[in-house]
Design an enzyme around this catalytic site. Structure first.
Site, mmCIF file in Angstrom:
data_model
loop_
_atom_site.group_PDB
_atom_site.id
_atom_site.type_symbol
_atom_site.label_atom_id
_atom_site.label_comp_id
_atom_site.label_asym_id
_atom_site.label_seq_id
_atom_site.Cartn_x
_atom_site.Cartn_y
_atom_site.Cartn_z
ATOM 1 C CG ASP A 1 5.478 -25.344 30.272
ATOM 2 O OD1 ASP A 1 4.810 -25.572 31.277
ATOM 3 O OD2 ASP A 1 6.670 -25.340 30.549
ATOM 4 C CG ASP B 1 1.470 -19.487 35.363
ATOM 5 O OD1 ASP B 1 0.682 -19.329 36.331
ATOM 6 O OD2 ASP B 1 2.918 -19.608 35.292
ATOM 7 C CG HIS C 1 9.762 -22.854 37.067
ATOM 8 N ND1 HIS C 1 8.545 -22.361 37.591
ATOM 9 C CD2 HIS C 1 9.051 -23.808 36.185
ATOM 10 C CE1 HIS C 1 7.407 -22.964 37.171
ATOM 11 N NE2 HIS C 1 7.850 -23.765 36.570
ATOM 12 C CG HIS D 1 4.787 -26.489 36.849
ATOM 13 N ND1 HIS D 1 4.963 -25.826 35.392
ATOM 14 C CD2 HIS D 1 3.686 -27.154 36.524
ATOM 15 C CE1 HIS D 1 3.907 -25.906 34.657
ATOM 16 N NE2 HIS D 1 3.175 -26.779 35.400
ATOM 17 N N GLY D 2 9.025 -27.462 37.866
ATOM 18 C CA GLY D 2 10.301 -27.108 38.367
ATOM 19 C C GLY D 2 10.860 -28.199 38.873
#
Ligand code: G3H
Ligand code: ZN
Length: 302
Positions: free
Chosen positions: A82, A104, A180, A208-209
């Protein structure tokens, strides 16, 4: 069964319009909780190892725990990096046995994000391991999270097309309104933007988040192309709350397993709730696969 690649399972999710839960695991209890519920629900599942978890457990230990738990399961389990920080970390995870990677590069400008993502994808594809990358930025609670800032950081559909073409990634994390580490589930996704992105690119999309997103909005997102739903904060909050309550009720307890077990069960409840509306129930049945999870349940009652 052995770990599986995220590639084929995300494509199945995309075709059949369901979401695969990608849950962050911080320790052994999280790993067991997530996989035991996946087993109950007969759902495919992604266990994510975050940067914090790598620092906490170490890469080798984190990998070994997830691999051992996956071996006991009859449903497909993916081990995913991740928010991978750089090229070398992705190489190390590949070597350790991760079956799905992420870079990322959302803090980089478009060109540098493309450059590094493409380099990682080329390396990873040589070993047949898929890569997720992020375009736009899913902000963090505590950043300046005004509506304008969130909107400014969102994924631009036309850029997403070029990004996917240039990097050859397997899945794309999109910034469409989530933030997030939110504890309340109030964020609403920009479904119009998601629809536009989905109409332009063919690879599975990732949220995400997700902890802070309204469940109805997540459902709508899944119906419109989200295939991987990342959840961390809600699990963590549930675990901490449950062990805190247990300790407060039993301050003289010296068997830490008795304090941790309610934490594990709280994580299970949360994962069950998420899987309930991701539509993934029954999607992870593999003919002939046998579960060893029963044996692990017995262990807890000895
Ligand atoms: O990469 C991890 C996820 O995006 C988790 O976000 O803690 O807000 O659920 P969350
Ligand atoms: Zn994330």
């Amino acid at each position: 069964m052995p770990l599986v690649s995220s590639k084929e399972w995300l494509i199945k999710a995309q075709k059949e319009k369901f979401g695969i839960g990608a849950f962050n695991a911080d320790n052994m209890e999280f790993v067991e909780a997530i996989i035991e519920v996946a087993e109950e629900e007969k759902a495919p599942v992604i266990i994510q190892v975050s940067q914090g978890a790598i620092k906490y457990a170490g890469l080798e230990m984190a990998t070994a725990i997830v691999k051992a738990a996956a071996e006991l399961a009859s449903v497909p389990v993916v081990l995913h990096l991740d928010h991978g920080t750089d090229y070398l970390q992705n190489v190390r995870c590949l070597r350790a046995g991760f079956s799905s990677l992420m870079f990322d590069g959302s803090a980089l400008n478009f060109e540098d994000n493309v450059k590094m993502t493409a380099k990682i994808t080329e390396m990873s594809h040589a070993c047949n391991i898929p890569v997720e990358a992020e375009l736009g930025k899913v902000l963090q609670i505590g950043d300046n999270n005004s509506a304008e800032t969130i909107e400014k950081a969102m994924t631009q559909p036309d850029e997403a097309v070029r990004f996917v073409e240039l990097t050859k990634i397997d899945s794309l994390a999109v910034a469409i309104g989530s933030v997030h580490a939110m504890k309340d589930r109030t964020a609403k996704l920009d479904i119009a933007r998601l629809k536009k992105i989905q109409s332009l690119i063919s690879i599975p999309l990732v949220l995400h988040g997700s902890s802070g997103v309204d469940p109805e909005s997540i459902k709508e997102g899944i119906a419109n192309g989200l295939c991987k739903i990342n959840v961390a904060t809600q699990l963590s909050v549930s675990f901490v709350k449950a062990i805190g309550e247990m300790y407060n009720k039993n301050p003289a307890e010296k068997d830490m397993r008795k304090i941790l077990l309610p934490g594990k069960n709280a994580v299970k409840d949360r994962v069950r709730e998420y899987m309930g509306y991701f539509g993934c129930k029954g999607k992870g049945i593999i003919a002939g696969a046998k579960s060893g999870i029963v044996a692990s349940e017995i262990k807890h009652h000895e």
